[in-house]
Motif scaffolding. Structure first.
Motif, PDB file in Angstrom:
ATOM      1  N   PRO A  95      32.232 -79.784 -50.348  1.00  0.00           N
ATOM      2  CA  PRO A  95      33.163 -80.675 -51.038  1.00  0.00           C
ATOM      3  C   PRO A  95      34.596 -80.478 -50.528  1.00  0.00           C
ATOM      4  O   PRO A  95      34.898 -79.469 -49.879  1.00  0.00           O
ATOM      5  N   SER A  96      35.456 -81.423 -50.851  1.00  0.00           N
ATOM      6  CA  SER A  96      36.867 -81.262 -50.522  1.00  0.00           C
ATOM      7  C   SER A  96      37.699 -81.564 -51.759  1.00  0.00           C
ATOM      8  O   SER A  96      37.289 -82.328 -52.635  1.00  0.00           O
TER       9      SER A  96
ATOM     10  N   ALA B 281      35.730 -76.087 -55.388  1.00  0.00           N
ATOM     11  CA  ALA B 281      34.658 -76.985 -55.833  1.00  0.00           C
ATOM     12  C   ALA B 281      33.369 -76.566 -55.132  1.00  0.00           C
ATOM     13  O   ALA B 281      33.381 -76.195 -53.960  1.00  0.00           O
ATOM     14  N   GLU B 282      32.263 -76.609 -55.870  1.00  0.00           N
ATOM     15  CA  GLU B 282      30.970 -76.240 -55.301  1.00  0.00           C
ATOM     16  C   GLU B 282      29.966 -77.346 -55.587  1.00  0.00           C
ATOM     17  O   GLU B 282      29.896 -77.856 -56.714  1.00  0.00           O
TER      18      GLU B 282
ATOM     19  N   PHE C 273      27.701 -84.973 -54.843  1.00  0.00           N
ATOM     20  CA  PHE C 273      28.627 -84.812 -55.966  1.00  0.00           C
ATOM     21  C   PHE C 273      28.999 -83.345 -56.104  1.00  0.00           C
ATOM     22  O   PHE C 273      28.294 -82.463 -55.623  1.00  0.00           O
ATOM     23  N   VAL C 274      30.114 -83.102 -56.761  1.00  0.00           N
ATOM     24  CA  VAL C 274      30.530 -81.736 -57.057  1.00  0.00           C
ATOM     25  C   VAL C 274      29.744 -81.276 -58.282  1.00  0.00           C
ATOM     26  O   VAL C 274      29.671 -81.985 -59.290  1.00  0.00           O
ATOM     27  N   HIS C 275      29.141 -80.106 -58.194  1.00  0.00           N
ATOM     28  CA  HIS C 275      28.379 -79.546 -59.303  1.00  0.00           C
ATOM     29  C   HIS C 275      29.297 -78.867 -60.314  1.00  0.00           C
ATOM     30  O   HIS C 275      29.189 -79.073 -61.510  1.00  0.00           O
TER      31      HIS C 275
ATOM     32  N   ALA D  46      27.415 -75.204 -51.354  1.00  0.00           N
ATOM     33  CA  ALA D  46      28.515 -75.332 -50.392  1.00  0.00           C
ATOM     34  C   ALA D  46      29.832 -75.396 -51.161  1.00  0.00           C
ATOM     35  O   ALA D  46      29.942 -76.121 -52.152  1.00  0.00           O
ATOM     36  N   GLN D  47      30.817 -74.618 -50.714  1.00  0.00           N
ATOM     37  CA  GLN D  47      32.107 -74.562 -51.395  1.00  0.00           C
ATOM     38  C   GLN D  47      33.212 -75.202 -50.570  1.00  0.00           C
ATOM     39  O   GLN D  47      33.213 -75.104 -49.342  1.00  0.00           O
TER      40      GLN D  47
END
Length: 109
Positions: free
Chosen positions: A4-5, A90-91, A35-37, A96-97
């Motif tokens: 994510p960004s 954000a993860e 999507f961001v979890h 993935a972070q």
């Protein structure tokens, strides 16, 4: 899977209360190929972690990313006066972070 960004983070320090200084953090939702979890906010003072907050994104309530919240807000209550550093990550659901966003701020009585 891509990480994510994040695009920004704002910190506002409210007026002094009897128990300390309340701080509000706002940030726009992160973007991701799905999507961001969740989001991770880490607050440090003098290099020591003061608080860590994990914010579950609203993916479970909305089937379409465009229907998710566009802005997030979190409060840290009763902070003592001093220099602080806030980190936002954000993860996604695959672990993935994003690159961390770091914001330094000062609270004064």
């Amino acid at each position: 899977n891509k990480a994510p960004s994040l695009s920004g983070i704002d910190v506002s320090v409210d007026v002094l209360t009897a128990g300390g200084l309340p701080v509000s953090v706002t940030f726009p939702k992160g973007t991701d190929d799905e999507f961001v979890h969740h989001y991770i906010l880490t607050l440090k003072k003098g290099g020591q972690v003061v608080a860590t907050k994990r914010i579950l994104a609203d993916f479970y309530r909305n089937s379409m990313p465009d229907d998710m919240k566009t802005t997030w807000e979190q409060s840290f209550e009763q902070l003592a006066a001093g220099d602080y550093e806030l980190t936002l990550v954000a993860e996604d659901s695959w672990g993935a972070q994003s690159k961390p966003l770091v914001k330094s701020f000062l609270t004064t009585p």
